[in-house]
Design an enzyme around this catalytic site. Sequence first.
Site, PDB file in Angstrom:
ATOM      1  N   GLU A 134       0.885  -1.158   0.000  1.00 13.64           N
ATOM      2  CA  GLU A 134       0.000   0.000   0.000  1.00 13.64           C
ATOM      3  C   GLU A 134       0.923   1.207   0.000  1.00 13.64           C
ATOM      4  OE1 GLU A 134      -2.008   2.991   0.109  1.00 13.64           O
ATOM      5  OE2 GLU A 134      -1.513   2.813   2.215  1.00 13.64           O
ATOM      6  N   GLU A 143       3.838   9.766  -0.105  1.00 11.54           N
ATOM      7  CA  GLU A 143       4.590   8.981   0.868  1.00 11.54           C
ATOM      8  C   GLU A 143       5.952   8.522   0.355  1.00 11.54           C
ATOM      9  OE1 GLU A 143       2.163   5.935   2.598  1.00 11.54           O
ATOM     10  OE2 GLU A 143       0.545   7.339   2.980  1.00 11.54           O
TER      11      GLU A 143
END
Length: 195
Positions: A134, A143
Amino acid sequence: MGDMAKTAALSKLDGKAPDGKDFANYFCTYAYLYHQKDMLEDHKRTGAYYNAVIQNKRMFQDKVVLDVGTGSGILAIFSAMAGATKVYAVEATDMAKHARTLVDHNRLDHIVEVIQGTIETIELPEKVDIIISEWMGYFLLRESMLDSVLLARDKFLKPGGALYPSHARMYLAPIRTNASAARVNDFQNSMYGWS
């Protein structure tokens, strides 16, 4: 004491922790249970991964899987439930200890091996058939995990192996709002009369 000894060294495959700068800027938030809880409670996200794995059991059956950035271990557990024979669940933070506990409580420790360390510092004893992660963040790339997933792909994925997810789309559209025009106007008006 037996439980502490069991969790002291998660795996003989453990790698290195992220350096201080990376930990402070990124990894530290993922080491907290409340952050993992927030992600698990995102039912659309978790449900989409669950469906992608469980509805494709034939792809996971008798396969070796690598979960990059396992966090709580949920994707590794889904992979084991779908029939993977081995799952390497790699987590850079101390959340790896909690993932090990969840794997143990689900009686999947014979399939899922939690490895603590960054993907860049670990070695696996074999190539994998599937990489699951993920890795998407805010605005898809926020991220910065995509680099780690691509490194894992190049280093550990067998030819013809699969990535879950394998692709993503980002849609952009320019917008203009009255609020931004009002802010510019307020700024310009605030200078009126200053000479």
